[in-house]
Write an enzyme that holds these catalytic residues in place. Structure first.
Site, PDB file in Angstrom:
ATOM      1  N   ASN A   1       3.783  -4.309 -10.259  1.00 14.90           N
ATOM      2  CA  ASN A   1       2.663  -4.298  -9.315  1.00 14.90           C
ATOM      3  C   ASN A   1       1.482  -5.004  -9.956  1.00 14.90           C
ATOM      4  O   ASN A   1       1.380  -5.092 -11.177  1.00 14.90           O
ATOM      5  CB  ASN A   1       2.284  -2.835  -9.018  1.00 14.90           C
ATOM      6  CG  ASN A   1       1.109  -2.705  -8.075  1.00 14.90           C
ATOM      7  OD1 ASN A   1       1.047  -3.399  -7.050  1.00 14.90           O
ATOM      8  ND2 ASN A   1       0.173  -1.840  -8.399  1.00 14.90           N
TER       9      ASN A   1
ATOM     10  N   HIS B   1      -2.746  -4.786  -9.947  1.00 18.14           N
ATOM     11  CA  HIS B   1      -3.866  -3.929  -9.535  1.00 18.14           C
ATOM     12  C   HIS B   1      -5.171  -4.666  -9.842  1.00 18.14           C
ATOM     13  O   HIS B   1      -5.320  -5.235 -10.922  1.00 18.14           O
ATOM     14  CB  HIS B   1      -3.808  -2.591 -10.279  1.00 18.14           C
ATOM     15  CG  HIS B   1      -4.839  -1.633  -9.805  1.00 18.14           C
ATOM     16  ND1 HIS B   1      -4.732  -0.953  -8.602  1.00 18.14           N
ATOM     17  CD2 HIS B   1      -6.024  -1.266 -10.327  1.00 18.14           C
ATOM     18  CE1 HIS B   1      -5.800  -0.200  -8.434  1.00 18.14           C
ATOM     19  NE2 HIS B   1      -6.608  -0.372  -9.460  1.00 18.14           N
TER      20      HIS B   1
ATOM     21  N   LEU C   1       0.787  -1.235   0.000  1.00 20.64           N
ATOM     22  CA  LEU C   1       0.000   0.000   0.000  1.00 20.64           C
ATOM     23  C   LEU C   1       0.823   1.292   0.000  1.00 20.64           C
ATOM     24  O   LEU C   1       0.273   2.363  -0.234  1.00 20.64           O
ATOM     25  CB  LEU C   1      -0.962   0.002   1.191  1.00 20.64           C
ATOM     26  CG  LEU C   1      -2.040  -1.081   1.134  1.00 20.64           C
ATOM     27  CD1 LEU C   1      -2.946  -0.997   2.365  1.00 20.64           C
ATOM     28  CD2 LEU C   1      -2.876  -0.967  -0.136  1.00 20.64           C
TER      29      LEU C   1
ATOM     30  N   GLU D   1      -6.044 -13.133 -10.449  1.00 21.04           N
ATOM     31  CA  GLU D   1      -4.696 -12.804  -9.957  1.00 21.04           C
ATOM     32  C   GLU D   1      -3.911 -14.076  -9.654  1.00 21.04           C
ATOM     33  O   GLU D   1      -2.757 -14.227 -10.040  1.00 21.04           O
ATOM     34  CB  GLU D   1      -4.796 -11.950  -8.680  1.00 21.04           C
ATOM     35  CG  GLU D   1      -5.358 -10.565  -8.953  1.00 21.04           C
ATOM     36  CD  GLU D   1      -5.404  -9.678  -7.724  1.00 21.04           C
ATOM     37  OE1 GLU D   1      -5.304  -8.462  -7.886  1.00 21.04           O
ATOM     38  OE2 GLU D   1      -5.561 -10.197  -6.602  1.00 21.04           O
TER      39      GLU D   1
HETATM   40  C1  GRF Z   1      -4.822  -7.860  -4.595  1.00 23.33           C
HETATM   41  O1  GRF Z   1      -6.152  -7.798  -4.977  1.00 23.33           O
HETATM   42  C2  GRF Z   1      -3.968  -6.960  -5.434  1.00 23.33           C
HETATM   43  O2  GRF Z   1      -4.469  -6.738  -6.713  1.00 23.33           O
HETATM   44  C3  GRF Z   1      -3.999  -5.674  -4.683  1.00 23.33           C
HETATM   45  O3  GRF Z   1      -4.018  -6.053  -3.326  1.00 23.33           O
HETATM   46  C4  GRF Z   1      -4.631  -7.336  -3.184  1.00 23.33           C
HETATM   47  C5  GRF Z   1      -3.747  -8.186  -2.349  1.00 23.33           C
HETATM   48  O4  GRF Z   1      -4.381  -9.382  -1.994  1.00 23.33           O
HETATM   49  N1  GRF Z   1      -2.926  -4.805  -5.098  1.00 23.33           N
HETATM   50  P1  GRF Z   1      -3.566 -10.517  -1.248  1.00 23.33           P
HETATM   51  O5  GRF Z   1      -2.979  -9.916   0.018  1.00 23.33           O
HETATM   52  O6  GRF Z   1      -2.500 -11.001  -2.168  1.00 23.33           O
HETATM   53  O7  GRF Z   1      -4.570 -11.573  -0.939  1.00 23.33           O
END
Ligand code: GRF
Length: 198
Positions: free
Chosen positions: A103, A105, A86, A175
């Site tokens: 990164n 997103h 963050l 993801e």
């Molecule tokens: C993910 O959705 C990513 O896209 C965003 O933060 C989230 C992290 O999720 N930047 P996690 O901690 O990997 O479960």
């Protein structure tokens, strides 16, 4: 040539977990370090359970100090992955790792990115705008939030009845499916490029 990866994450770390699993016993790439700004982040447990070294960042040192560049170089980190991290990456670190920080997103950039656009805020904004699809974006990191060159995107449909939680689940699925393989491609192309220069 070995590539040592550092994963920066602030939260649960499910993406970090996938990346760690993906590169376990990999011939070229290894996750060497997990970095967090939050000493209570779940990602630190994931790292410890996998025997990976962890580092907790101090805000002042990260933002206004050396950006931990010396330490990362000492540990021979050659690439940095932000997986739910963050804090904004300071210029000192960007300059030390040009084109070597990516990164993920949880939306289709360039829409729904920028300061304050993280977690459920992203999905709420996407739904409020009446979009029919969302998705993921993997991109290089520059000095602005969610702004660097896009490497990869994949979309998912938004159906009637979707809420921020259900959309978050769809996006997380994408993801977990794509982040590690896309990273592997980027990293292996770096080693190919090195070989071409020889
Ligand atoms: C993910 O959705 C990513 O896209 C965003 O933060 C989230 C992290 O999720 N930047 P996690 O901690 O990997 O479960």
């Amino acid at each position: 040539m070995a590539i040592n990866l550092a994963i920066f994450a602030s939260g649960t770390g499910s993406n970090a977990q996938k990346i760690i699993e993906h590169f376990k016993n990999h011939p070229v790439v290894q996750v060497t370090l997990v970095v967090s700004n939050n000493s209570r982040a779940g990602v630190l447990d994931i790292a410890r359970n996998s025997g990976i070294e962890t580092l907790i960042l101090d805000k002042q040192r990260f933002r206004n100090g050396d950006g931990y560049v010396g330490l990362l170089k000492e540990k021979r980190i050659s690439f940095i992955v932000l997986a739910g991290f963050l804090w904004k990456v300071p210029d000192t670190l960007l300059d030390a790792y040009p084109g070597k920080i990516v990164n993920i997103h949880p939306a289709l950039l360039p829409k729904y990115g920028g300061k304050g656009m993280y977690g459920k805020f992203v999905h709420e904004a996407v739904l409020a705008a009446g979009e029919t699809e969302s998705g993921i974006t993997i991109h290089y990191v520059d000095g602005l939030y969610d702004h660097g060159r896009i490497i990869f995107q994949e979309s998912c449909s938004i159906d009637q009845g979707d809420d921020p939680d259900s959309l978050a689940m769809k996006v997380h699925r994408l993801e977990h499916l794509h982040f590690a393989p896309v990273l592997e491609k980027i990293l292996l192309s770096l080693t190919d490029a090195k070989q071409d220069l020889k």
